[in-house]
Design an enzyme around this catalytic site. Sequence first.
Site, PDB file in Angstrom:
ATOM      1  CG  HIS A   9      -5.958  -3.671  -5.959  1.00 27.98           C
ATOM      2  ND1 HIS A   9      -7.071  -3.152  -5.581  1.00 27.98           N
ATOM      3  CD2 HIS A   9      -6.589  -4.927  -5.955  1.00 27.98           C
ATOM      4  CE1 HIS A   9      -7.708  -3.896  -4.858  1.00 27.98           C
ATOM      5  NE2 HIS A   9      -7.348  -4.969  -4.810  1.00 27.98           N
ATOM      6  CG  ASP A  16      -6.016   0.407  -5.352  1.00 25.42           C
ATOM      7  OD1 ASP A  16      -7.118  -0.119  -6.168  1.00 25.42           O
ATOM      8  OD2 ASP A  16      -5.248   0.208  -4.543  1.00 25.42           O
ATOM      9  CD  GLU A  38      -3.570  -0.367   0.166  1.00 26.25           C
ATOM     10  OE1 GLU A  38      -3.056   0.666  -0.218  1.00 26.25           O
ATOM     11  OE2 GLU A  38      -4.230  -1.214   0.424  1.00 26.25           O
TER      12      GLU A  38
HETATM   13 ZN   LIG Z   1      -6.328  -1.478  -3.431  1.00 28.60          ZN
END
Ligand SMILES: [Zn+2]
Length: 345
Positions: free
Chosen positions: A252, A262, A213
Amino acid sequence: MKTMVKQLMLGLLILTLYACRVTMGKKTNVLSQSQQNTSVTGQQVAKEKENPAPTAHKRPRHAPFKSSLPNTGSSELVYRSPQYFLYKADSLQIASARDNYFKNLDTIIAQLSVTPDSKSNPAVNTDQWYAAIDFNIRRPNFVILHHTAQDNVAQTLFTFSVPRPGRESSAHYVIGKDGKVFQMLNDYVRSWHAGASKWGSITDMNSCSLGVEIDNNGKDEAFTDVQINALIILLSYLKEQYKIPQANFIAHSDITPGRKEDPGLLFPWKKLADAGFGYWYDSNNLKEPHPDFNATWALRLIGYDVSDPSKAIQAFKLHYLQKANTYSLTDYDKKVLYNVALKCM
Ligand SMILES: [Zn+2]
């Protein structure tokens, strides 16, 4: 006087002999107990070896959680500021997050400790277990890149620390805008970052991938150089450590066409490809596609789920042409698609 000394010495001798007898008695008891243990049958010993009594898992030694925040209450902090989320995240880490981590770990250890038998697997129709001896733990083979779509990295640390029944999510790594890299999970555990997804014929991306992330609001915020450089250092380590192929560093959005977008339009994919993570194309030297070029087949070859071709096109264009919400291919797009597909052959 001499008689008194003699009597005293005799008394001491008796006491010493008594003490020795007690000690010897104890030793005899211990021996007789162990002799009793060894008198079990060979079959019993073999059974105990196969099914040893469960022992508590030894926790790895780790420094206790130490908050970097001054000793203040949350009411003194600006609502939703980085300090506010860090306070919440730190409080959760101290109160419950690490305990929950180890509880989950205990479940995994228990699952790994189940030995093959016909009780746990109805397809096994033999009673005798023959153990194979060469094995180790499965390794991740993909890295999926995300943006957090949150206000700041502390908010993400908080989000992944708080129990959210029905809305669970996690990632192995979180990278702040300042280049700080947080590892939240061991690389070998299955993190919940991909959700419903597909790449090639793989439908359980969480099982074979690591989730990274990257702190970004997901709107108009550029990724910082220091952040991308930290990401490249992390990916270099993961690529080497787990022998992950260049093609398997993806978004993703790639594995969830029409569902997720994203890490988004502003992500520097070319810089990553130049560093060896994912593919890009030489825009100054694009090869012309064959006359019988089939765009859907090319998308499938790269890995996209083409069950809805327009969504696959949209996901491809998001990544490789950095255009949002377009569901058809121009001649130039087809050329780019052909050249990316060639890399994946
Ligand atoms: Zn994601």
